[in-house]
Design an enzyme around this catalytic site. Structure first.
Site, PDB file in Angstrom:
ATOM      1  N   LYS A  14       0.831  -1.217   0.000  1.00 15.46           N
ATOM      2  CA  LYS A  14       0.000   0.000   0.000  1.00 15.46           C
ATOM      3  C   LYS A  14       0.865   1.266   0.000  1.00 15.46           C
ATOM      4  O   LYS A  14       0.659   2.171  -0.797  1.00 15.46           O
ATOM      5  CB  LYS A  14      -0.939   0.009   1.222  1.00 15.46           C
ATOM      6  CG  LYS A  14      -1.870  -1.189   1.295  1.00 15.46           C
ATOM      7  CD  LYS A  14      -2.802  -1.124   2.506  1.00 15.46           C
ATOM      8  CE  LYS A  14      -2.111  -1.146   3.853  1.00 15.46           C
ATOM      9  NZ  LYS A  14      -1.356  -2.378   4.149  1.00 15.46           N
ATOM     10  N   ARG A  90      -9.552   0.942   9.213  1.00 17.48           N
ATOM     11  CA  ARG A  90      -8.946  -0.355   9.504  1.00 17.48           C
ATOM     12  C   ARG A  90      -9.970  -1.312  10.115  1.00 17.48           C
ATOM     13  O   ARG A  90      -9.643  -2.453  10.429  1.00 17.48           O
ATOM     14  CB  ARG A  90      -7.845  -0.062  10.495  1.00 17.48           C
ATOM     15  CG  ARG A  90      -6.684  -0.969  10.587  1.00 17.48           C
ATOM     16  CD  ARG A  90      -5.799  -0.961   9.380  1.00 17.48           C
ATOM     17  NE  ARG A  90      -4.498  -1.438   9.738  1.00 17.48           N
ATOM     18  CZ  ARG A  90      -3.366  -0.803   9.463  1.00 17.48           C
ATOM     19  NH1 ARG A  90      -3.365   0.305   8.790  1.00 17.48           N
ATOM     20  NH2 ARG A  90      -2.230  -1.324   9.827  1.00 17.48           N
ATOM     21  N   ARG A 125      11.896  -5.526   4.205  1.00 13.11           N
ATOM     22  CA  ARG A 125      11.579  -4.092   4.095  1.00 13.11           C
ATOM     23  C   ARG A 125      12.598  -3.238   4.848  1.00 13.11           C
ATOM     24  O   ARG A 125      13.003  -3.551   5.951  1.00 13.11           O
ATOM     25  CB  ARG A 125      10.186  -3.809   4.648  1.00 13.11           C
ATOM     26  CG  ARG A 125       9.910  -2.310   4.690  1.00 13.11           C
ATOM     27  CD  ARG A 125       8.478  -1.964   4.829  1.00 13.11           C
ATOM     28  NE  ARG A 125       7.843  -2.615   5.955  1.00 13.11           N
ATOM     29  CZ  ARG A 125       6.534  -2.582   6.151  1.00 13.11           C
ATOM     30  NH1 ARG A 125       5.753  -1.975   5.291  1.00 13.11           N
ATOM     31  NH2 ARG A 125       6.014  -3.178   7.191  1.00 13.11           N
ATOM     32  N   ARG A 158      11.658  -1.373  10.675  1.00 10.53           N
ATOM     33  CA  ARG A 158      10.610  -0.952  11.604  1.00 10.53           C
ATOM     34  C   ARG A 158      10.521  -1.905  12.792  1.00 10.53           C
ATOM     35  O   ARG A 158      10.697  -3.109  12.641  1.00 10.53           O
ATOM     36  CB  ARG A 158       9.257  -0.936  10.868  1.00 10.53           C
ATOM     37  CG  ARG A 158       8.899   0.436  10.361  1.00 10.53           C
ATOM     38  CD  ARG A 158       7.703   0.431   9.458  1.00 10.53           C
ATOM     39  NE  ARG A 158       6.535  -0.266   9.966  1.00 10.53           N
ATOM     40  CZ  ARG A 158       5.390  -0.391   9.290  1.00 10.53           C
ATOM     41  NH1 ARG A 158       5.291   0.146   8.084  1.00 10.53           N
ATOM     42  NH2 ARG A 158       4.370  -1.041   9.792  1.00 10.53           N
ATOM     43  N   ARG A 169      -0.089  -9.177  13.288  1.00 12.92           N
ATOM     44  CA  ARG A 169      -0.699  -8.141  12.434  1.00 12.92           C
ATOM     45  C   ARG A 169      -1.595  -8.783  11.369  1.00 12.92           C
ATOM     46  O   ARG A 169      -2.636  -8.230  11.005  1.00 12.92           O
ATOM     47  CB  ARG A 169       0.395  -7.281  11.780  1.00 12.92           C
ATOM     48  CG  ARG A 169       1.006  -6.288  12.767  1.00 12.92           C
ATOM     49  CD  ARG A 169       2.349  -5.764  12.314  1.00 12.92           C
ATOM     50  NE  ARG A 169       2.298  -4.991  11.102  1.00 12.92           N
ATOM     51  CZ  ARG A 169       3.369  -4.708  10.355  1.00 12.92           C
ATOM     52  NH1 ARG A 169       4.568  -5.137  10.710  1.00 12.92           N
ATOM     53  NH2 ARG A 169       3.251  -3.989   9.262  1.00 12.92           N
TER      54      ARG A 169
HETATM   55  P1  AP5 Z   1       4.872  -1.663   1.780  1.00  9.68           P
HETATM   56  O1  AP5 Z   1       4.494  -0.766   0.639  1.00  9.68           O
HETATM   57  O2  AP5 Z   1       5.770  -1.088   2.819  1.00  9.68           O
HETATM   58  O3  AP5 Z   1       3.591  -2.352   2.396  1.00  9.68           O
HETATM   59  P2  AP5 Z   1       2.352  -1.730   3.184  1.00  9.68           P
HETATM   60  O4  AP5 Z   1       1.129  -2.394   2.652  1.00  9.68           O
HETATM   61  O5  AP5 Z   1       2.402  -0.227   3.163  1.00  9.68           O
HETATM   62  O6  AP5 Z   1       2.683  -2.335   4.606  1.00  9.68           O
HETATM   63  P3  AP5 Z   1       2.657  -1.776   6.079  1.00  9.68           P
HETATM   64  O7  AP5 Z   1       3.347  -2.812   6.923  1.00  9.68           O
HETATM   65  O8  AP5 Z   1       3.192  -0.375   6.191  1.00  9.68           O
HETATM   66  O9  AP5 Z   1       1.172  -1.795   6.369  1.00  9.68           O
HETATM   67  P4  AP5 Z   1       0.534  -1.940   7.704  1.00  9.68           P
HETATM   68  O10 AP5 Z   1      -0.833  -1.774   7.237  1.00  9.68           O
HETATM   69  O11 AP5 Z   1       0.784  -3.103   8.549  1.00  9.68           O
HETATM   70  O12 AP5 Z   1       1.278  -0.817   8.559  1.00  9.68           O
HETATM   71  P5  AP5 Z   1       0.873   0.651   8.956  1.00  9.68           P
HETATM   72  O13 AP5 Z   1       2.091   1.467   8.881  1.00  9.68           O
HETATM   73  O14 AP5 Z   1      -0.357   1.087   8.242  1.00  9.68           O
HETATM   74  O15 AP5 Z   1       5.575  -2.963   1.115  1.00  9.68           O
HETATM   75  C1  AP5 Z   1       6.142  -3.971   1.928  1.00  9.68           C
HETATM   76  C2  AP5 Z   1       7.490  -4.433   1.334  1.00  9.68           C
HETATM   77  O16 AP5 Z   1       7.250  -5.091   0.081  1.00  9.68           O
HETATM   78  C3  AP5 Z   1       8.465  -3.283   1.028  1.00  9.68           C
HETATM   79  O17 AP5 Z   1       9.764  -3.705   1.355  1.00  9.68           O
HETATM   80  C4  AP5 Z   1       8.316  -3.054  -0.485  1.00  9.68           C
HETATM   81  O18 AP5 Z   1       9.521  -2.590  -1.068  1.00  9.68           O
HETATM   82  C5  AP5 Z   1       7.933  -4.447  -0.998  1.00  9.68           C
HETATM   83  N1  AP5 Z   1       6.988  -4.392  -2.109  1.00  9.68           N
HETATM   84  C6  AP5 Z   1       5.905  -3.567  -2.207  1.00  9.68           C
HETATM   85  N2  AP5 Z   1       5.238  -3.811  -3.351  1.00  9.68           N
HETATM   86  C7  AP5 Z   1       5.902  -4.811  -3.977  1.00  9.68           C
HETATM   87  C8  AP5 Z   1       5.691  -5.506  -5.222  1.00  9.68           C
HETATM   88  N3  AP5 Z   1       4.639  -5.242  -6.028  1.00  9.68           N
HETATM   89  N4  AP5 Z   1       6.558  -6.504  -5.558  1.00  9.68           N
HETATM   90  C9  AP5 Z   1       7.605  -6.800  -4.744  1.00  9.68           C
HETATM   91  N5  AP5 Z   1       7.867  -6.167  -3.568  1.00  9.68           N
HETATM   92  C10 AP5 Z   1       7.018  -5.185  -3.190  1.00  9.68           C
HETATM   93  O19 AP5 Z   1       0.424   0.431  10.473  1.00  9.68           O
HETATM   94  C11 AP5 Z   1       1.360   0.142  11.504  1.00  9.68           C
HETATM   95  C12 AP5 Z   1       0.615   0.060  12.837  1.00  9.68           C
HETATM   96  O20 AP5 Z   1      -0.004   1.333  13.150  1.00  9.68           O
HETATM   97  C13 AP5 Z   1      -0.554  -0.955  12.895  1.00  9.68           C
HETATM   98  O21 AP5 Z   1      -0.102  -2.255  13.187  1.00  9.68           O
HETATM   99  C14 AP5 Z   1      -1.414  -0.336  14.016  1.00  9.68           C
HETATM  100  O22 AP5 Z   1      -0.866  -0.600  15.295  1.00  9.68           O
HETATM  101  C15 AP5 Z   1      -1.282   1.155  13.767  1.00  9.68           C
HETATM  102  N6  AP5 Z   1      -2.341   1.679  12.877  1.00  9.68           N
HETATM  103  C16 AP5 Z   1      -2.172   2.203  11.619  1.00  9.68           C
HETATM  104  N7  AP5 Z   1      -3.345   2.603  11.110  1.00  9.68           N
HETATM  105  C17 AP5 Z   1      -4.289   2.330  12.065  1.00  9.68           C
HETATM  106  C18 AP5 Z   1      -5.697   2.494  12.125  1.00  9.68           C
HETATM  107  N8  AP5 Z   1      -6.394   3.006  11.105  1.00  9.68           N
HETATM  108  N9  AP5 Z   1      -6.339   2.087  13.247  1.00  9.68           N
HETATM  109  C19 AP5 Z   1      -5.673   1.580  14.290  1.00  9.68           C
HETATM  110  N10 AP5 Z   1      -4.329   1.375  14.294  1.00  9.68           N
HETATM  111  C20 AP5 Z   1      -3.643   1.755  13.181  1.00  9.68           C
END
Ligand code: AP5
Length: 210
Positions: A14, A90, A125, A158, A169
């Protein structure tokens, strides 16, 4: 202003897709709930102090805490802009909060990646703590190992990117976030793209779908 929601498991790409599209299109703005929360933790704000333990264990932070942050960003965004909303909503309660904000949701695009691929994606990552650029040691390596191409900062892993927390997660995702797929499908807003085909292909498919 209108909103495109990014749906998908942790590590589905994402942030990578939204970041790439926002860099290439002036009218697209990437807003990541995770980056907002990590910023608050790093600054040591009251919200950051509350969020820290939830994030480190892979749980969702309280709805009201993240909703306040998103409302603030929505309020300060004006003009002919499409907000790529990454990580919010979420769960169903957050989807209702977003609907009550009144900003039109244009579509909700699911980046579909099976769980088996997620562990490898997250294990490799690397992120830039300064400009938030994202990399993967194999799939999307920086030009110089361990250094951000964009701003030269040292890349980090991270805190929540360890295999145990990733498992938690994914459980949270399947239980609490996956119901949003049916929620937006019922509203006729759901689009799905194959997230396994490489960053450029996924970004192009996402842009066409949204
Ligand atoms: P990446 O693009 O980093 O993936 P992502 O989907 O953004 O993953 P996140 O881990 O950031 O999502 P998340 O939803 O768990 O975390 P968030 O920060 O929102 O890609 C991943 C890897 O793959 C990278 O190395 C990239 O290079 C590679 N890649 C990408 N696309 C590729 C492709 N097509 N082919 C090959 N490789 C590829 O949330 C973190 C924490 O915050 C949560 O756990 C929670 O505690 C809190 N939080 C956040 N939002 C909320 C909410 N709305 N409500 C409550 N808690 C929340």
């Amino acid at each position: 202003m209108n909103i495109v929601i990014l749906l998908g498991a942790p590590g589905s790409g994402k942030g990578t897709v939204a970041g790439a599209l926002a860099a290439a299109h002036d009218n697209l703005k990437h807003v990541s709930s995770g980056d907002l929360l990590r910023g608050a933790v790093a600054k040591g704000t009251e919200a950051g102090k509350q969020a820290k333990s939830y994030m480190e264990s892979g749980n969702l932070v309280p709805d009201a805490l993240i909703a306040t942050m998103i409302k603030d960003v929505v309020a300060e965004t004006t003009g002919d802009v499409t907000m790529l909303l990454d990580g919010f909503p979420r769960n169903l309660a957050q989807a209702e909060i977003l609907a009550e904000m009144g900003t039109p949701v244009k579509s909700a695009v699911l980046i579909d990646v099976p769980d088996e691929i997620i562990q490898d994606r997250i294990a490799g990552r690397r992120t830039c703590p300064k400009c938030k650029a994202g990399y993967h040691v194999r799939n999307l390596p920086p030009k110089v190992e361990g250094v951000c191409d964009v701003c030269g900062e040292k890349l980090v892993v991270r805190k929540d990117d360890n295999p145990e927390t990733v498992k938690d997660r994914l459980v949270v995702y399947h239980q609490q976030t996956e119901p949003l797929i049916a929620y937006y499908k019922d509203k006729g807003l759901l689009r799905t793209v194959d997230g396994t085909t490489g960053v450029e292909n996924v970004a192009a498919a996402f842009l066409a779908a949204m």
